[in-house]
Design a protein around this motif. Sequence first.
Motif, PDB file in Angstrom:
ATOM      1  N   SER A 202       0.834  -1.208   0.000  1.00 53.54           N
ATOM      2  CA  SER A 202       0.000   0.000   0.000  1.00 53.54           C
ATOM      3  C   SER A 202       0.866   1.255   0.000  1.00 53.54           C
TER       4      SER A 202
ATOM      5  N   LEU B 248     -10.287   3.442   1.332  1.00 50.56           N
ATOM      6  CA  LEU B 248      -9.665   3.129   0.045  1.00 50.56           C
ATOM      7  C   LEU B 248      -8.163   2.949   0.243  1.00 50.56           C
ATOM      8  N   THR B 249      -7.595   2.060  -0.573  1.00 46.06           N
ATOM      9  CA  THR B 249      -6.151   1.813  -0.534  1.00 46.06           C
ATOM     10  C   THR B 249      -5.634   1.673  -1.953  1.00 46.06           C
ATOM     11  N   ALA B 250      -4.496   2.265  -2.219  1.00 44.04           N
ATOM     12  CA  ALA B 250      -3.851   2.161  -3.535  1.00 44.04           C
ATOM     13  C   ALA B 250      -2.466   1.547  -3.361  1.00 44.04           C
TER      14      ALA B 250
ATOM     15  N   ASP C 147      -0.981   0.267  -8.479  1.00 39.86           N
ATOM     16  CA  ASP C 147      -2.108   1.129  -8.816  1.00 39.86           C
ATOM     17  C   ASP C 147      -1.640   2.543  -9.145  1.00 39.86           C
TER      18      ASP C 147
ATOM     19  N   ALA D 235      -4.539   7.880  -8.184  1.00 44.07           N
ATOM     20  CA  ALA D 235      -5.047   6.510  -8.118  1.00 44.07           C
ATOM     21  C   ALA D 235      -6.196   6.407  -7.123  1.00 44.07           C
ATOM     22  N   LEU D 236      -6.080   7.071  -5.972  1.00 41.07           N
ATOM     23  CA  LEU D 236      -7.155   7.037  -4.989  1.00 41.07           C
ATOM     24  C   LEU D 236      -8.352   7.858  -5.450  1.00 41.07           C
TER      25      LEU D 236
ATOM     26  N   GLU E 245      -9.389   8.114  -8.499  1.00 41.03           N
ATOM     27  CA  GLU E 245     -10.117   7.247  -9.426  1.00 41.03           C
ATOM     28  C   GLU E 245     -10.937   6.204  -8.669  1.00 41.03           C
ATOM     29  N   LYS E 246     -10.368   5.653  -7.616  1.00 40.78           N
ATOM     30  CA  LYS E 246     -11.107   4.679  -6.826  1.00 40.78           C
ATOM     31  C   LYS E 246     -12.276   5.326  -6.097  1.00 40.78           C
TER      32      LYS E 246
ATOM     33  N   GLU F  20     -15.055   5.733  -8.580  1.00 44.62           N
ATOM     34  CA  GLU F  20     -15.725   4.456  -8.848  1.00 44.62           C
ATOM     35  C   GLU F  20     -16.628   4.050  -7.683  1.00 44.62           C
ATOM     36  N   ALA F  21     -16.144   4.242  -6.449  1.00 42.42           N
ATOM     37  CA  ALA F  21     -16.920   3.819  -5.286  1.00 42.42           C
ATOM     38  C   ALA F  21     -18.165   4.669  -5.077  1.00 42.42           C
TER      39      ALA F  21
END
Length: 213
Positions: A46, A61-63, A67, A121-122, A124-125, A128-129
Amino acid sequence: MGYVTAVPHPRSQASGSARAGRLSLAVALLCGALGAAVALLATRQSWSEGTATVAGGAFPLTATGSDVTGVPAALAIVGLAALVAVFAVRRSGRVVVAALLALSGAGTVAAALLGASDSSALDEKAAEASGDTSASVAALSHTAWPYVAAVGGVLLLLAGLLALRYGRLWPAMSGRYERDGTPRPRRKAPVVDPDRPEDLWKALDRGEDPTGA
């Protein structure tokens, strides 16, 4: 009466070069293999953490390093391949491969340091979430793993620099199989005694004519 000269003896020079070659080879192999392993391991960990607001609640959230950026892992593999290829080439080819090894290490360091503060990266997550493309991560924090990947890159860079400096003293894997250009003596055919039947049969087995002159 004897005299003292400052000129080193050729034998001492040769032994010193051989010792430097062995030591640099051992250090380069250790640094290269360890550096690639450390960089690859670090990219699986991570690198950053945060939260996204989903349905009124905080979603963790974790990248991982992969990622954030795939460059350190890719360059670590390239560097490891270059470390092996150093022993398969000679002269100018070895210099080129050693330079590739050093550049792989330098690139790994640069990519890891750039990714240490990355938040894309986070984000983008988080988008999405939450289902919102404009959403961004909150409570962002970074770990020390990007710097561990950078250490792996430094080790690869050191292995490349050692290969550039001392690679000419290192052995090559194909050295024992290559011909040195020296003409090899022809093997003489055994003398055939016509009065000995076993000699005649051996000559026939070799494809020779035992009756020829």
